[in-house]
Enzyme design. Structure first.
Site, PDB file in Angstrom:
ATOM      1  N   LEU A  41     -14.457  -7.174 -10.964  1.00 31.87           N
ATOM      2  CA  LEU A  41     -13.138  -6.777 -11.465  1.00 31.87           C
ATOM      3  C   LEU A  41     -13.201  -6.126 -12.850  1.00 31.87           C
ATOM      4  O   LEU A  41     -14.015  -6.486 -13.690  1.00 31.87           O
ATOM      5  CB  LEU A  41     -12.217  -7.998 -11.523  1.00 31.87           C
ATOM      6  CG  LEU A  41     -12.040  -8.748 -10.196  1.00 31.87           C
ATOM      7  CD1 LEU A  41     -11.010  -9.869 -10.364  1.00 31.87           C
ATOM      8  CD2 LEU A  41     -11.615  -7.826  -9.058  1.00 31.87           C
ATOM      9  N   HIS A  42     -12.313  -5.170 -13.059  1.00 31.15           N
ATOM     10  CA  HIS A  42     -12.188  -4.469 -14.349  1.00 31.15           C
ATOM     11  C   HIS A  42     -10.691  -4.372 -14.668  1.00 31.15           C
ATOM     12  O   HIS A  42      -9.848  -4.917 -13.929  1.00 31.15           O
ATOM     13  CB  HIS A  42     -12.859  -3.094 -14.275  1.00 31.15           C
ATOM     14  CG  HIS A  42     -12.462  -2.288 -13.067  1.00 31.15           C
ATOM     15  ND1 HIS A  42     -11.205  -1.758 -12.907  1.00 31.15           N
ATOM     16  CD2 HIS A  42     -13.165  -1.965 -11.945  1.00 31.15           C
ATOM     17  CE1 HIS A  42     -11.146  -1.121 -11.759  1.00 31.15           C
ATOM     18  NE2 HIS A  42     -12.305  -1.232 -11.136  1.00 31.15           N
TER      19      HIS A  42
ATOM     20  N   GLY B 244      -4.318   0.123  -5.692  1.00 33.07           N
ATOM     21  CA  GLY B 244      -4.417   1.149  -6.724  1.00 33.07           C
ATOM     22  C   GLY B 244      -4.268   2.549  -6.142  1.00 33.07           C
ATOM     23  O   GLY B 244      -4.770   2.841  -5.054  1.00 33.07           O
ATOM     24  N   GLN B 245      -3.603   3.405  -6.905  1.00 26.28           N
ATOM     25  CA  GLN B 245      -3.501   4.817  -6.498  1.00 26.28           C
ATOM     26  C   GLN B 245      -4.848   5.527  -6.651  1.00 26.28           C
ATOM     27  O   GLN B 245      -5.025   6.628  -6.171  1.00 26.28           O
ATOM     28  CB  GLN B 245      -2.443   5.527  -7.341  1.00 26.28           C
ATOM     29  CG  GLN B 245      -1.039   5.076  -6.998  1.00 26.28           C
ATOM     30  CD  GLN B 245       0.012   5.649  -7.934  1.00 26.28           C
ATOM     31  OE1 GLN B 245      -0.306   6.390  -8.863  1.00 26.28           O
ATOM     32  NE2 GLN B 245       1.258   5.305  -7.693  1.00 26.28           N
TER      33      GLN B 245
ATOM     34  N   ASP C 127      -7.462   4.820  -5.123  1.00 25.09           N
ATOM     35  CA  ASP C 127      -7.873   5.015  -3.731  1.00 25.09           C
ATOM     36  C   ASP C 127      -6.631   5.473  -2.970  1.00 25.09           C
ATOM     37  O   ASP C 127      -6.055   4.726  -2.174  1.00 25.09           O
ATOM     38  CB  ASP C 127      -8.418   3.711  -3.149  1.00 25.09           C
ATOM     39  CG  ASP C 127      -9.681   3.268  -3.870  1.00 25.09           C
ATOM     40  OD1 ASP C 127     -10.711   3.908  -3.676  1.00 25.09           O
ATOM     41  OD2 ASP C 127      -9.612   2.303  -4.667  1.00 25.09           O
TER      42      ASP C 127
ATOM     43  N   GLN D  20      -6.557   5.494   0.865  1.00 25.57           N
ATOM     44  CA  GLN D  20      -6.504   4.103   1.339  1.00 25.57           C
ATOM     45  C   GLN D  20      -5.079   3.567   1.270  1.00 25.57           C
ATOM     46  O   GLN D  20      -4.574   2.948   2.213  1.00 25.57           O
ATOM     47  CB  GLN D  20      -7.435   3.249   0.487  1.00 25.57           C
ATOM     48  CG  GLN D  20      -7.271   1.756   0.685  1.00 25.57           C
ATOM     49  CD  GLN D  20      -8.306   0.944  -0.063  1.00 25.57           C
ATOM     50  OE1 GLN D  20      -9.441   0.840   0.379  1.00 25.57           O
ATOM     51  NE2 GLN D  20      -7.939   0.339  -1.190  1.00 25.57           N
TER      52      GLN D  20
ATOM     53  N   HIS E  79      -8.138  -3.620 -11.950  1.00 24.19           N
ATOM     54  CA  HIS E  79      -7.697  -4.741 -11.099  1.00 24.19           C
ATOM     55  C   HIS E  79      -6.666  -5.602 -11.830  1.00 24.19           C
ATOM     56  O   HIS E  79      -5.696  -6.066 -11.229  1.00 24.19           O
ATOM     57  CB  HIS E  79      -8.885  -5.619 -10.704  1.00 24.19           C
ATOM     58  CG  HIS E  79      -9.892  -4.934  -9.843  1.00 24.19           C
ATOM     59  ND1 HIS E  79     -11.111  -4.514 -10.325  1.00 24.19           N
ATOM     60  CD2 HIS E  79      -9.869  -4.584  -8.536  1.00 24.19           C
ATOM     61  CE1 HIS E  79     -11.805  -3.951  -9.348  1.00 24.19           C
ATOM     62  NE2 HIS E  79     -11.073  -3.979  -8.251  1.00 24.19           N
TER      63      HIS E  79
HETATM   64  O1  PAF Z   1      -9.935  -1.165  -2.528  1.00 22.09           O
HETATM   65  C1  PAF Z   1     -10.714  -2.124  -2.297  1.00 22.09           C
HETATM   66  O2  PAF Z   1     -11.254  -2.770  -3.189  1.00 22.09           O
HETATM   67  C2  PAF Z   1     -11.053  -2.481  -0.851  1.00 22.09           C
HETATM   68  O3  PAF Z   1     -11.109  -1.353  -0.051  1.00 22.09           O
HETATM   69  C3  PAF Z   1     -10.082  -3.521  -0.272  1.00 22.09           C
HETATM   70  C4  PAF Z   1      -8.673  -3.000  -0.193  1.00 22.09           C
HETATM   71  C5  PAF Z   1     -10.119  -4.790  -1.117  1.00 22.09           C
HETATM   72  C6  PAF Z   1     -10.519  -3.908   1.153  1.00 22.09           C
HETATM   73  O4  PAF Z   1     -11.790  -4.454   1.175  1.00 22.09           O
END
Ligand code: PAF
Length: 292
Positions: free
Chosen positions: A39-40, A153-154, A156, A159, A43
C-alpha cells in the site's frame, strides 16, 4: 496516547461474516477498498474516499493469482502485510480482510465472471488474462464482503469501467466510486510497481506523466487528437520508455474511439497510455473535457 482504533484483521470468511453481522446490527454502512497490498498514499486516499460514503471501511489484501499471466510478477509482487496494516489503521480503516487463495477459489472451482468487449481492448489487448482475473476476484470479494459502497482508483481507469459494468449487468447492490489518481511530485501516478524502478528509470518515469499531460492539454485546447497522440508517442520514446503499448483517446464512459479528430464541446473523454520502463510496465490516464 493514541486514540486510534485498532484495525481488526479478518483472516477467514467466517471471521469476516461475524464482523459484517456486527456492522449490520449497529446499522453501519459498509465501505470497501479491495487491494493487493504493497500500500501507498494512493490506497490511503481510497480509504479516505470510502469514509466519506460509509460508516465502517474494510480493505482487503489479497494478491490475486488469476490476474497475473505465467510470465508476470505474481511471485515477486511486493508483500508487505505488517506495514500495510499500519497504514490502514492510521487511515482509520476498521478492518482488513486477508484471506488465502482457497477461501476465494475453492478446490474444483469452475465459475468465471467476464465482462465481454471492454475486457479485450486497450489493456486487454496486451494482458488478455488480466480483466477476467480482476472480475473473478472482485465479484467474489463483493460476495464475501457484501459492501454498500466500494472505491477503486481512477489510475486503473479501464478496470474501474469494467467493475461498474459488471455490477450493472449482475444487478449487484454495491455503489462503485472512482477516486482520483494520486501522483508523486513530478506527476508519476503512484503504483505499487513503481518500487521496481531503478533510480534512473524513476527519473525517466516522471517524463511519462509529463508527456501525457502535454497531450491532454493540447487536445483540450482544440488540437488534432491524432497529432497530439503522435507527439505523445515521440515524447514517451524520448523519455526513454519502450515499447509503448498504446496512447489512446476514448469516450470516458464506453471506452469507444471518438468519431471526431478534435474534442467536441461537452465531450467526456479520457486519454490512456501504457508503456514499459525497463522491466516495469507503467499505465496512466487523464480526463479530457471538451471546452464548453
Ligand atoms: O487494482 C487492484 O489492486 C486489483 O486489480 C484489485 C482490484 C484489488 C483486484 O485484485
Amino acid at each position: 496516547m493514541s486514540t486510534q482504533n485498532k484495525i481488526q484483521v479478518l483472516r477467514t470468511p467466517e471471521e469476516l461474516r461475524r464482523w459484517h453481522t456486527a456492522q449490520r446490527r449497529a446499522d453501519k454502512r459498509i465501505g470497501f477498498v479491495p487491494t493487493m497490498g504493497a500500500l501507498h498514499d494512493g490506497h490511503v486516499s481510497l480509504v479516505k474516499e470510502a469514509q466519506k460514503h460509509a460508516d465502517s471501511v474494510i480493505a482487503s489484501i489479497f494478491v490475486n493469482p488469476t490476474q497475473f499471466a505465467p510470465n508476470e510478477d505474481f511471485d515477486s509482487y511486493p508483500r508487505t502485510l505488517d506495514s500495510d496494516l499500519e497504514k490502514l489503521e492510521a487511515a482509520g480503516c476498521c478492518a482488513a480482510y486477508c484471506p488465502v487463495a482457497r477461501d476465494l477459489y475453492p478446490e474444483g472451482d469452475a465459475t468465471k465472471v467476464y465482462v465481454e468487449g471492454l475486457s479485450s481492448i486497450l489493456e486487454g489487448e496486451h494482458r488478455p488474462h488480466f480483466f477476467g482475473g480482476v472480475t473473478n476476484i472482485v465479484s467474489r470479494l463483493f460476495i464475501h464482503v457484501a459492501p454498500d459502497v466500494a472505491v477503486f482508483g481512477q489510475k486503473d481507469y479501464q478496470q474501474l469501467m469494467i467493475i461498474k459494468r459488471m455490477v450493472k449487468d449482475l444487478g449487484m447492490a454495491v455503489e462503485i466510486i472512482g477516486a482520483p489518481t494520486i501522483r508523486e511530485k513530478d506527476g508519476l501516478a503512484m503504483s505499487s510497481r513503481n518500487q521496481y524502478l531503478s533510480a534512473d528509470e524513476r527519473t525517466k518515469a516522471g517524463n511519462f506523466a509529463g508527456a501525457l499531460r502535454k497531450a491532454a492539454s493540447s487536445i483540450e485546447s482544440g488540437e488534432s487528437i491524432k497529432a497530439s497522440i503522435d507527439q505523445a508517442l515521440k515524447d514517451i520514446a524520448t523519455a526513454g520508455l519502450g515499447p509503448i503499448n498504446y496512447v489512446a483517446v476514448r469516450n470516458a464512459d464506453t471506452l469507444a474511439p471518438l468519431e471526431s479528430d478534435t474534442l467536441e464541446k461537452g465531450t467526456n473523454a479520457r486519454i490512456l497510455t501504457a508503456a514499459w520502463m525497463g522491466k516495469t510496465r507503467l499505465i496512466d490516464n487523464l480526463p479530457l473535457a471538451g471546452k464548453k
